[in-house]
Design a protein around this motif. Structure first.
Motif, PDB file in Angstrom:
ATOM      1  N   GLU A 136       0.819  -1.044   0.033  1.00  0.00           N
ATOM      2  CA  GLU A 136       0.051   0.027  -0.104  1.00  0.00           C
ATOM      3  C   GLU A 136       1.033   1.149   0.022  1.00  0.00           C
ATOM      4  OE1 GLU A 136      -2.664   0.327   3.458  1.00  0.00           O
ATOM      5  OE2 GLU A 136      -2.987   2.385   3.025  1.00  0.00           O
ATOM      6  N   VAL A 137       0.898   2.165  -0.734  1.00  0.00           N
ATOM      7  CA  VAL A 137       1.526   3.456  -1.003  1.00  0.00           C
ATOM      8  C   VAL A 137       0.561   4.473  -0.778  1.00  0.00           C
ATOM      9  CG1 VAL A 137       2.799   4.798  -2.426  1.00  0.00           C
ATOM     10  CG2 VAL A 137       3.026   2.329  -2.463  1.00  0.00           C
ATOM     11  N   THR A 191       5.300  10.307  -1.849  1.00  0.00           N
ATOM     12  CA  THR A 191       4.523   9.023  -1.541  1.00  0.00           C
ATOM     13  C   THR A 191       5.505   8.105  -0.804  1.00  0.00           C
ATOM     14  OG1 THR A 191       5.775   7.791  -3.551  1.00  0.00           O
ATOM     15  CG2 THR A 191       3.829   9.081  -3.901  1.00  0.00           C
ATOM     16  N   LEU A 192       4.646   7.279   0.127  1.00  0.00           N
ATOM     17  CA  LEU A 192       5.277   6.533   1.019  1.00  0.00           C
ATOM     18  C   LEU A 192       4.590   4.979   1.024  1.00  0.00           C
ATOM     19  CD1 LEU A 192       6.012   7.553   4.622  1.00  0.00           C
ATOM     20  CD2 LEU A 192       4.584   5.530   4.361  1.00  0.00           C
ATOM     21  N   CYS A 193       5.640   4.146   1.327  1.00  0.00           N
ATOM     22  CA  CYS A 193       5.071   2.675   1.558  1.00  0.00           C
ATOM     23  C   CYS A 193       4.714   2.603   2.838  1.00  0.00           C
ATOM     24  CB  CYS A 193       6.259   1.851   1.030  1.00  0.00           C
ATOM     25  SG  CYS A 193       5.883   0.221   1.118  1.00  0.00           S
ATOM     26  N   LYS A 194       3.208   2.421   2.833  1.00  0.00           N
ATOM     27  CA  LYS A 194       2.866   2.058   4.179  1.00  0.00           C
ATOM     28  C   LYS A 194       2.967   0.509   4.726  1.00  0.00           C
ATOM     29  CE  LYS A 194      -0.436   2.929   7.220  1.00  0.00           C
ATOM     30  NZ  LYS A 194      -0.357   3.946   8.440  1.00  0.00           N
ATOM     31  N   THR A 195       3.342  -0.251   3.707  1.00  0.00           N
ATOM     32  CA  THR A 195       3.662  -1.813   4.011  1.00  0.00           C
ATOM     33  C   THR A 195       4.892  -1.864   4.850  1.00  0.00           C
ATOM     34  OG1 THR A 195       2.125  -2.195   2.174  1.00  0.00           O
ATOM     35  CG2 THR A 195       3.321  -4.098   3.013  1.00  0.00           C
TER      36      THR A 195
END
Ligand code: SF4
Length: 51
Positions: free
Chosen positions: A27-28, A42-46
């Motif tokens: 999830e980004v 943007t950021l990788c939530k995972t």
């Protein structure tokens, strides 16, 4: 799963050698106050720390 999801965050639990993400999906999220305009927004939530 994405065939070739490259990621250089080697402190992540899902990181694999050769800079591959081994997660089944990620999830980004948009980190900008409004709309994202660059990849820096943007950021990788995972992401999950190793260990
Ligand atoms: S979950 Fe996100 S931070 Fe972790 S290896 Fe995959 S793309 Fe990189």
């Amino acid at each position: 799963m994405m065939e070739d999801l490259k990621c250089s965050v080697d402190t992540c639990h899902y990181w694999g050698s050769g800079n591959h993400c081994t997660a089944n999906g990620i999830e980004v999220n948009n980190m900008a106050a409004t709309q994202a305009n660059t990849s820096d927004d943007t950021l990788c939530k995972t992401f999950k720390p190793k260990g």
